[in-house]
Structures are given as structure tokens and as C-alpha cells.
Design a protein around this motif. Structure first.
Motif, PDB file in Angstrom:
ATOM      1  N   ASP A  52      -3.873  10.563  -1.053  1.00  0.00           N
ATOM      2  CA  ASP A  52      -3.379  10.163   0.259  1.00  0.00           C
ATOM      3  C   ASP A  52      -4.469  10.415   1.311  1.00  0.00           C
ATOM      4  N   THR A  53      -4.856   9.355   2.004  1.00  0.00           N
ATOM      5  CA  THR A  53      -5.982   9.447   2.937  1.00  0.00           C
ATOM      6  C   THR A  53      -5.718  10.440   4.060  1.00  0.00           C
ATOM      7  N   SER A  54      -4.524  10.390   4.649  1.00  0.00           N
ATOM      8  CA  SER A  54      -4.229  11.266   5.773  1.00  0.00           C
ATOM      9  C   SER A  54      -4.239  12.739   5.360  1.00  0.00           C
ATOM     10  N   ILE A  55      -3.715  13.029   4.159  1.00  0.00           N
ATOM     11  CA  ILE A  55      -3.710  14.408   3.670  1.00  0.00           C
ATOM     12  C   ILE A  55      -5.130  14.873   3.392  1.00  0.00           C
ATOM     13  N   ARG A  56      -5.929  14.009   2.779  1.00  0.00           N
ATOM     14  CA  ARG A  56      -7.318  14.365   2.487  1.00  0.00           C
ATOM     15  C   ARG A  56      -8.088  14.660   3.776  1.00  0.00           C
ATOM     16  N   GLU A  57      -7.834  13.864   4.798  1.00  0.00           N
ATOM     17  CA  GLU A  57      -8.510  14.090   6.076  1.00  0.00           C
ATOM     18  C   GLU A  57      -8.099  15.427   6.676  1.00  0.00           C
ATOM     19  N   ASP A  58      -6.796  15.720   6.646  1.00  0.00           N
ATOM     20  CA  ASP A  58      -6.314  16.993   7.189  1.00  0.00           C
ATOM     21  C   ASP A  58      -6.896  18.178   6.430  1.00  0.00           C
ATOM     22  N   VAL A  59      -6.937  18.056   5.099  1.00  0.00           N
ATOM     23  CA  VAL A  59      -7.483  19.147   4.289  1.00  0.00           C
ATOM     24  C   VAL A  59      -8.958  19.364   4.608  1.00  0.00           C
ATOM     25  N   LEU A  60      -9.707  18.286   4.750  1.00  0.00           N
ATOM     26  CA  LEU A  60     -11.136  18.403   5.033  1.00  0.00           C
ATOM     27  C   LEU A  60     -11.390  18.994   6.415  1.00  0.00           C
ATOM     28  N   VAL A  61     -10.553  18.640   7.386  1.00  0.00           N
ATOM     29  CA  VAL A  61     -10.669  19.253   8.710  1.00  0.00           C
ATOM     30  C   VAL A  61     -10.376  20.748   8.618  1.00  0.00           C
ATOM     31  N   THR A  62      -9.355  21.097   7.839  1.00  0.00           N
ATOM     32  CA  THR A  62      -9.006  22.503   7.636  1.00  0.00           C
ATOM     33  C   THR A  62     -10.168  23.272   7.029  1.00  0.00           C
ATOM     34  N   ILE A  63     -10.738  22.712   5.971  1.00  0.00           N
ATOM     35  CA  ILE A  63     -11.858  23.372   5.305  1.00  0.00           C
ATOM     36  C   ILE A  63     -13.065  23.448   6.225  1.00  0.00           C
ATOM     37  N   GLY A  64     -13.292  22.381   6.979  1.00  0.00           N
ATOM     38  CA  GLY A  64     -14.410  22.380   7.909  1.00  0.00           C
ATOM     39  C   GLY A  64     -14.298  23.471   8.953  1.00  0.00           C
ATOM     40  N   ASN A  65     -13.085  23.671   9.472  1.00  0.00           N
ATOM     41  CA  ASN A  65     -12.863  24.746  10.448  1.00  0.00           C
ATOM     42  C   ASN A  65     -13.073  26.125   9.824  1.00  0.00           C
ATOM     43  N   SER A  66     -12.515  26.310   8.634  1.00  0.00           N
ATOM     44  CA  SER A  66     -12.644  27.618   7.995  1.00  0.00           C
ATOM     45  C   SER A  66     -14.082  27.878   7.546  1.00  0.00           C
ATOM     46  N   ALA A  67     -14.814  26.818   7.216  1.00  0.00           N
ATOM     47  CA  ALA A  67     -16.187  26.969   6.736  1.00  0.00           C
ATOM     48  C   ALA A  67     -17.154  27.338   7.849  1.00  0.00           C
ATOM     49  N   ALA A  68     -16.695  27.310   9.087  1.00  0.00           N
ATOM     50  CA  ALA A  68     -17.552  27.739  10.188  1.00  0.00           C
ATOM     51  C   ALA A  68     -17.742  29.246  10.188  1.00  0.00           C
ATOM     52  N   PHE A  69     -16.937  29.956   9.398  1.00  0.00           N
ATOM     53  CA  PHE A  69     -17.011  31.409   9.323  1.00  0.00           C
ATOM     54  C   PHE A  69     -17.692  31.813   8.019  1.00  0.00           C
ATOM     55  N   THR A  70     -18.700  32.668   8.121  1.00  0.00           N
ATOM     56  CA  THR A  70     -19.534  32.997   6.970  1.00  0.00           C
ATOM     57  C   THR A  70     -18.739  33.581   5.804  1.00  0.00           C
ATOM     58  N   VAL A 100     -12.895   5.324   1.761  1.00  0.00           N
ATOM     59  CA  VAL A 100     -12.504   5.369   3.168  1.00  0.00           C
ATOM     60  C   VAL A 100     -13.584   6.084   3.966  1.00  0.00           C
ATOM     61  N   THR A 101     -14.116   5.411   4.986  1.00  0.00           N
ATOM     62  CA  THR A 101     -15.220   5.968   5.756  1.00  0.00           C
ATOM     63  C   THR A 101     -14.833   7.254   6.478  1.00  0.00           C
ATOM     64  N   SER A 102     -13.617   7.292   7.035  1.00  0.00           N
ATOM     65  CA  SER A 102     -13.193   8.482   7.778  1.00  0.00           C
ATOM     66  C   SER A 102     -13.132   9.721   6.883  1.00  0.00           C
ATOM     67  N   VAL A 103     -12.790   9.539   5.620  1.00  0.00           N
ATOM     68  CA  VAL A 103     -12.780  10.660   4.675  1.00  0.00           C
ATOM     69  C   VAL A 103     -14.212  11.140   4.432  1.00  0.00           C
ATOM     70  N   LYS A 104     -15.137  10.203   4.298  1.00  0.00           N
ATOM     71  CA  LYS A 104     -16.545  10.565   4.107  1.00  0.00           C
ATOM     72  C   LYS A 104     -17.064  11.361   5.302  1.00  0.00           C
ATOM     73  N   VAL A 105     -16.696  10.917   6.500  1.00  0.00           N
ATOM     74  CA  VAL A 105     -17.157  11.597   7.715  1.00  0.00           C
ATOM     75  C   VAL A 105     -16.678  13.040   7.738  1.00  0.00           C
TER      76      VAL A 105
END
Length: 293
Positions: free
Chosen positions: A100-118, A141-146
């Protein structure tokens, strides 16, 4: 009789131990079975729990302080205890399984936020999450790649993570080169490569793309030019790439010179054509000599 009783005491003690061990094993079996039932029961309600975890992470305030110098940049962050290892396990597993594209995007945003912390950068690597995230670069899907590229950008601040991600550098180079000029995907790819190029370990993988980075310095928007310049500055610290950088720069200068020369010739031709046309018009409108009005 007392001696007989004393001789039987070790046997009774051993039997008591066996009975105790048997009871402990029975309790362990019951506990294990209950745990498995709980895990199976949680499958049905996994989606709401996961969405709650995603919402918690998306709403996190990433309080980072960035410092840069002419050769390298790094981010100093305060550790965050909002997401624990089990939370990251859940969302990484969800990312691996869902299409699911929307779920994948949300998960990646979540991981991206958490990955800002060492502290989470190491956790995600230890959970084998780097390759799960990088596989999203293969998404159509391009947005998922981004969003995958953004998450990897934060994760690539960690040298140990860079070592595991090195097999994905050729793919990232191809993606950002093939992306639409000045697009969000291209900018995300350039940011990732900026972090990767801070150390010289993987510079050799970028040699063939040096002309492309010089091209972006001319054709890109301000944001793209800044990222391309950062990459070239990082590459310039490697003495082994000096020749390649000078050749690419000279080649680009020649192309620009030819474009300028060609433009001047075109303008000159257009000017000559216009002058000839004006003279022709004047000749047509002029009154012939000797003709009576």
C-alpha cells in the motif's frame, strides 16, 4: 532404622528436585503457549497499533543542530526515547510486507524522523532495516522513492551504515541522474550523495558522474546547484580524482564556449537576414527613377 532413613534422604531430595524442575517446565510451557496466543491475537489488531506508532513518530519534533565546514558536515542530535526497538521492528516489518503506497510513505516518514537520532541509526542497522528501506528505491511510485531517499539520507550520517549502503550507491546515482531536472527526487538523491561523499571511501563509485554534477551547476536551480557543488567539493578532497575533476571541468567549459560561439553565429545570421529583408522591403517600396507620377 535411622541409618536406612538417612540413606534414603538423598534419593528423596533428588526426587524433589525433579518434581520442582518438572513444575517449572510446565509453567514455562504454559507461559510460552500464552505468549504465542497473544502474538496471534495481536495480528488482527496490528494495523491500529501500527498506525498509532506511525502517528507518534511522524509527530516527533526532530531537534537537531547541524554544523558544516568546507570539507564535511555532520549532525549532532539529542537521543530520543519515543520509539523503542520493538516499535522499529513493527514498522520495518510492515514496510517489508505491505504494498500500500500510503502506508509505505507513512512508514518511511516515520523511519526518516527516527533516523535523525544517532541512537536509532544503529538500531535500524542492527534490525537489518537498511536494506528493507533501500529496497523501496525499486518502487515504481516516485513519492515512495523520495521518502526512502530522505530516510537513507539521515541514516547515511552513520559511517557504519554507509558501509552497508555502499551496494546501493550505483542505484542512487542512476536514479538522480535519470530523474527530472530539479525534481524533488533528484534533490533527495543529491542530498544522499552529499553525505556519502563526505568520506573518500566511496568516491571511486562517483567518477563517471562528475560531468553530470558539473552540468547541474549550470542547469540546476539554486538548491540543485548547492547540492552538486557540495558533492564536487567533497570529491575534490581526494587527490586521486584531481585529474577527473579537471578534465570534466575543462570539457564543460569547452561545451559552454561552443554554445556561446554558436549563439553568436546564430545571432549574427539572424541579424544579416533581417538587414537583407529590410533592404528588400525598401527596394519594393521605393519609386522607380524616371517613372511619371
Amino acid at each position: 532404622m535411622g541409618a536406612v532413613v538417612r540413606n534414603k534422604w538423598p534419593l528423596r531430595f533428588a526426587m524433589g528436585l525433579l518434581a520442582g524442575f518438572g513444575g517449572l517446565y510446565a509453567l514455562y510451557s504454559l507461559a510460552k503457549r500464552w505468549q504465542q496466543q497473544q502474538e496471534n491475537r495481536d495480528v488482527g489488531c496490528c494495523q491500529p497499533k501500527t498506525q498509532n506508532l506511525l502517528r507518534r513518530a511522524i509527530d516527533l519534533d526532530v531537534n537537531s543542530q547541524e554544523t558544516e565546514d568546507s570539507h564535511q558536515g555532520h549532525v549532532l542530535v539529542n537521543p530520543h526515547d519515543g520509539l523503542e526497538q520493538q516499535h522499529l521492528q513493527v514498522i520495518l516489518e510492515l514496510l517489508r510486507r505491505t504494498s500500500d503506497t500510503s502506508i509505505r510513505e507513512d512508514v518511511l516518514v516515520t523511519i526518516g524522523n527516527s533516523a535523525a537520532f544517532t541512537v536509532n541509526q544503529d538500531l535500524i542497522r542492527n534490525l537489518d532495516g537498511l536494506h528493507v528501506i533501500a529496497n523501496c528505491l525499486l518502487d515504481e511510485v516516485t513519492s515512495v522513492k523520495v521518502k526512502a531517499m530522505n530516510a537513507l539520507t539521515n541514516l547515511s550520517l552513520n559511517v557504519a551504515n554507509q558501509e552497508e549502503l555502499k551496494i546501493w550507491i550505483p542505484r542512487i546515482l542512476k536514479i538522480q541522474e535519470a530523474a527530472t531536472l530539479n525534481s524533488e527526487l533528484q534533490v533527495a538523491g543529491l542530498r544522499m550523495l552529499t553525505n556519502i561523499s563526505v568520506v573518500s571511501t566511496h568516491h571511486h563509485l562517483m567518477i563517471n558522474y562528475i560531468p553530470h554534477f558539473f552540468k547541474l551547476l549550470v542547469e540546476g536551480t539554486e538548491n540543485v546547484k548547492v547540492q552538486a557543488l557540495k558533492i564536487l567539493v567533497n570529491l575534490s578532497t581526494d587527490p586521486e580524482l584531481t585529474h577527473d575533476l579537471l578534465c570534466a571541468q575543462q570539457e564543460r567549459s569547452q561545451i559552454r564556449g561552443n554554445e556561446t560561439k554558436g549563439g553568436l553565429i546564430k545571432v549574427s545570421r539572424n541579424k544579416s537576414t533581417m538587414e537583407a529583408a529590410e533592404q528588400g522591403m525598401e527596394a519594393k517600396t521605393a519609386t522607380p527613377s524616371g517613372k511619371k507620377e
